[in-house]
Design a protein around this motif. Structure first.
Motif, PDB file in Angstrom:
ATOM      1  N   PHE A 185       7.498   1.981  11.924  1.00  0.00           N
ATOM      2  CA  PHE A 185       8.306   2.610  12.963  1.00  0.00           C
ATOM      3  C   PHE A 185       9.323   1.602  13.475  1.00  0.00           C
ATOM      4  O   PHE A 185       9.022   0.421  13.641  1.00  0.00           O
ATOM      5  CB  PHE A 185       7.428   3.100  14.110  1.00  0.00           C
ATOM      6  CG  PHE A 185       6.919   4.504  13.923  1.00  0.00           C
ATOM      7  CD1 PHE A 185       7.285   5.509  14.799  1.00  0.00           C
ATOM      8  CD2 PHE A 185       6.083   4.818  12.848  1.00  0.00           C
ATOM      9  CE1 PHE A 185       6.820   6.802  14.630  1.00  0.00           C
ATOM     10  CE2 PHE A 185       5.613   6.109  12.675  1.00  0.00           C
ATOM     11  CZ  PHE A 185       5.981   7.108  13.561  1.00  0.00           C
ATOM     12  N   GLU A 186      10.517   2.081  13.741  1.00  0.00           N
ATOM     13  CA  GLU A 186      11.598   1.215  14.186  1.00  0.00           C
ATOM     14  C   GLU A 186      11.574   0.979  15.689  1.00  0.00           C
ATOM     15  O   GLU A 186      11.931  -0.114  16.159  1.00  0.00           O
ATOM     16  CB  GLU A 186      12.950   1.836  13.806  1.00  0.00           C
ATOM     17  CG  GLU A 186      14.176   1.052  14.258  1.00  0.00           C
ATOM     18  CD  GLU A 186      14.326  -0.287  13.550  1.00  0.00           C
ATOM     19  OE1 GLU A 186      15.129  -1.110  14.025  1.00  0.00           O
ATOM     20  OE2 GLU A 186      13.646  -0.519  12.528  1.00  0.00           O
ATOM     21  N   LEU A 187      11.128   1.972  16.449  1.00  0.00           N
ATOM     22  CA  LEU A 187      11.373   1.920  17.880  1.00  0.00           C
ATOM     23  C   LEU A 187      10.384   2.787  18.639  1.00  0.00           C
ATOM     24  O   LEU A 187       9.937   3.822  18.143  1.00  0.00           O
ATOM     25  CB  LEU A 187      12.790   2.434  18.163  1.00  0.00           C
ATOM     26  CG  LEU A 187      13.341   2.270  19.578  1.00  0.00           C
ATOM     27  CD1 LEU A 187      13.663   0.800  19.838  1.00  0.00           C
ATOM     28  CD2 LEU A 187      14.593   3.126  19.770  1.00  0.00           C
ATOM     29  N   ILE A 188      10.074   2.363  19.869  1.00  0.00           N
ATOM     30  CA  ILE A 188       9.351   3.196  20.825  1.00  0.00           C
ATOM     31  C   ILE A 188      10.287   3.433  22.001  1.00  0.00           C
ATOM     32  O   ILE A 188      10.755   2.492  22.640  1.00  0.00           O
ATOM     33  CB  ILE A 188       8.060   2.512  21.305  1.00  0.00           C
ATOM     34  CG1 ILE A 188       7.118   2.287  20.128  1.00  0.00           C
ATOM     35  CG2 ILE A 188       7.373   3.351  22.380  1.00  0.00           C
ATOM     36  CD1 ILE A 188       5.959   1.376  20.445  1.00  0.00           C
ATOM     37  N   ASP A 189      10.575   4.692  22.269  1.00  0.00           N
ATOM     38  CA  ASP A 189      11.414   5.051  23.407  1.00  0.00           C
ATOM     39  C   ASP A 189      10.552   5.050  24.663  1.00  0.00           C
ATOM     40  O   ASP A 189       9.539   5.744  24.729  1.00  0.00           O
ATOM     41  CB  ASP A 189      12.027   6.435  23.174  1.00  0.00           C
ATOM     42  CG  ASP A 189      12.774   6.947  24.386  1.00  0.00           C
ATOM     43  OD1 ASP A 189      13.323   6.110  25.134  1.00  0.00           O
ATOM     44  OD2 ASP A 189      12.815   8.178  24.581  1.00  0.00           O
ATOM     45  N   CYS A 190      10.977   4.313  25.665  1.00  0.00           N
ATOM     46  CA  CYS A 190      10.265   4.250  26.947  1.00  0.00           C
ATOM     47  C   CYS A 190      11.032   4.966  28.052  1.00  0.00           C
ATOM     48  O   CYS A 190      10.605   4.944  29.211  1.00  0.00           O
ATOM     49  CB  CYS A 190      10.022   2.797  27.343  1.00  0.00           C
ATOM     50  SG  CYS A 190       9.107   1.831  26.117  1.00  0.00           S
ATOM     51  N   GLN A 191      12.170   5.541  27.717  1.00  0.00           N
ATOM     52  CA  GLN A 191      13.017   6.318  28.628  1.00  0.00           C
ATOM     53  C   GLN A 191      13.601   5.453  29.732  1.00  0.00           C
ATOM     54  O   GLN A 191      14.751   5.055  29.678  1.00  0.00           O
ATOM     55  CB  GLN A 191      12.257   7.526  29.186  1.00  0.00           C
ATOM     56  CG  GLN A 191      11.837   8.513  28.115  1.00  0.00           C
ATOM     57  CD  GLN A 191      11.103   9.711  28.654  1.00  0.00           C
ATOM     58  OE1 GLN A 191      10.714   9.764  29.811  1.00  0.00           O
ATOM     59  NE2 GLN A 191      10.887  10.706  27.804  1.00  0.00           N
ATOM     60  N   VAL A 192      12.827   5.185  30.778  1.00  0.00           N
ATOM     61  CA  VAL A 192      13.316   4.424  31.932  1.00  0.00           C
ATOM     62  C   VAL A 192      12.404   3.225  32.155  1.00  0.00           C
ATOM     63  O   VAL A 192      11.176   3.341  32.104  1.00  0.00           O
ATOM     64  CB  VAL A 192      13.349   5.301  33.193  1.00  0.00           C
ATOM     65  CG1 VAL A 192      13.823   4.493  34.394  1.00  0.00           C
ATOM     66  CG2 VAL A 192      14.253   6.515  32.975  1.00  0.00           C
ATOM     67  N   GLY A 193      13.004   2.080  32.375  1.00  0.00           N
ATOM     68  CA  GLY A 193      12.230   0.853  32.481  1.00  0.00           C
ATOM     69  C   GLY A 193      11.399   0.764  33.744  1.00  0.00           C
ATOM     70  O   GLY A 193      11.677   1.394  34.756  1.00  0.00           O
ATOM     71  N   SER A 194      10.324  -0.026  33.654  1.00  0.00           N
ATOM     72  CA  SER A 194       9.463  -0.328  34.799  1.00  0.00           C
ATOM     73  C   SER A 194       8.871  -1.711  34.581  1.00  0.00           C
ATOM     74  O   SER A 194       8.862  -2.235  33.459  1.00  0.00           O
ATOM     75  CB  SER A 194       8.346   0.712  34.938  1.00  0.00           C
ATOM     76  OG  SER A 194       7.436   0.607  33.853  1.00  0.00           O
ATOM     77  N   ALA A 195       8.357  -2.309  35.650  1.00  0.00           N
ATOM     78  CA  ALA A 195       7.731  -3.626  35.526  1.00  0.00           C
ATOM     79  C   ALA A 195       6.574  -3.576  34.535  1.00  0.00           C
ATOM     80  O   ALA A 195       6.349  -4.517  33.768  1.00  0.00           O
ATOM     81  CB  ALA A 195       7.254  -4.101  36.897  1.00  0.00           C
ATOM     82  N   HIS A 196       5.824  -2.476  34.551  1.00  0.00           N
ATOM     83  CA  HIS A 196       4.690  -2.295  33.635  1.00  0.00           C
ATOM     84  C   HIS A 196       5.159  -2.372  32.187  1.00  0.00           C
ATOM     85  O   HIS A 196       4.577  -3.080  31.365  1.00  0.00           O
ATOM     86  CB  HIS A 196       4.043  -0.947  33.935  1.00  0.00           C
ATOM     87  CG  HIS A 196       2.843  -0.638  33.090  1.00  0.00           C
ATOM     88  ND1 HIS A 196       1.600  -1.185  33.316  1.00  0.00           N
ATOM     89  CD2 HIS A 196       2.693   0.185  32.007  1.00  0.00           C
ATOM     90  CE1 HIS A 196       0.740  -0.725  32.422  1.00  0.00           C
ATOM     91  NE2 HIS A 196       1.379   0.112  31.622  1.00  0.00           N
ATOM     92  N   LEU A 197       6.239  -1.653  31.862  1.00  0.00           N
ATOM     93  CA  LEU A 197       6.745  -1.622  30.493  1.00  0.00           C
ATOM     94  C   LEU A 197       7.395  -2.951  30.101  1.00  0.00           C
ATOM     95  O   LEU A 197       7.209  -3.442  28.985  1.00  0.00           O
ATOM     96  CB  LEU A 197       7.739  -0.477  30.332  1.00  0.00           C
ATOM     97  CG  LEU A 197       7.137   0.925  30.411  1.00  0.00           C
ATOM     98  CD1 LEU A 197       8.226   1.972  30.546  1.00  0.00           C
ATOM     99  CD2 LEU A 197       6.288   1.214  29.169  1.00  0.00           C
TER     100      LEU A 197
END
Length: 234
Positions: A185-197
């Protein structure tokens, strides 16, 4: 007052993503439905639904976009110790609906949820079609963490995660990334960033760069479900 383009029920077309609003960041359109066909088309275009009960369906494509490249996963020292202890058991596609319902449960400081009954039904349909997947984290026989999302081609679109014990969702995420990496897999979309991510290695890229990756990888043949995890994480 915000005036949004309204999606027609007899077409799956979306407005160009360049027309998304700057404030609120990425709001693109309203209306339409949550059919499998519309959802998969939306995700391949970098668009996702996000709205609360009582609102119309709202479609978003924020800029910048939070993503994680599998090779950039960061496992902290404390998380590595948790993984080595082996206190959690991790499965995939065993209790999809239970994971979604846990993600929808009230959280500290939040009064509502965007995972409505209609969203639950829509993504459960995608799960039955082998498109949406869940990761479950167990402590003995208790579900203590997990996450879910969609897999299209070689892109995983993360939707939500939850933890009932320390590091549970991170343990599930590390197992997912190990499996996705093995499947190229090339990428994981996380949509909007957060400190957790960001603590896990997520970063922000432009919408334009994100859409280029989707063109190259989200239209490839998909690995259909149900999935099984078989990759070591350490």
């Amino acid at each position: 007052m915000i005036t949004l383009p309204w999606l027609e029920p007899d077409t799956l077309d979306f407005p160009p993503t360049t027309e998304a609003l700057d404030e609120p960041n990425g709001l693109l359109a309203g209306g339409g439905d949550l059919s499998p066909e519309r959802l998969t088309r939306a995700y391949r275009l970098g668009i996702f639904p996000w709205y609360e009960e009582g609102q119309p369906i709202l479609w978003w494509t924020p800029d910048p976009r939070a993503v994680l490249f599998p090779d950039h996963l960061h496992v902290s020292r404390s998380l590595r110790k948790t993984l080595k202890r082996g206190e959690y058991r991790v499965t995939c596609d065993q209790t999809f609906e239970a994971v979604m319902r846990a993600c929808a449960a009230p959280r500290d400081g939040a009064s509502g949820t965007w995972i409505t009954d209609d969203m639950l039904a829509a993504y459960t349909r995608l799960h039955r079609q082998g498109v949406a997947h869940s990761i479950e984290v167990w402590q003995e026989e208790r579900l203590v963490g997990g996450l879910y999302g969609l897999a299209l081609g070689r892109v995983f679109f993360g939707e939500s995660m939850f933890s009932r014990t320390d590091n549970a969702s991170k343990v599930g995420f590390v197992h997912l990334v190990a499996q996705l990496k093995a499947w190229h897999f090339e990428l994981i979309d996380c949509q909007v960033g957060s400190a957790h991510l960001f603590s896990l290695g997520a970063e922000e890229i432009s919408r334009e760069a994100f859409e280029k990756i989707l063109l190259d990888y989200a239209y490839l043949p998909s690995i259909s479900g149900p999935w099984h995890l078989n990759q070591p994480v350490l």
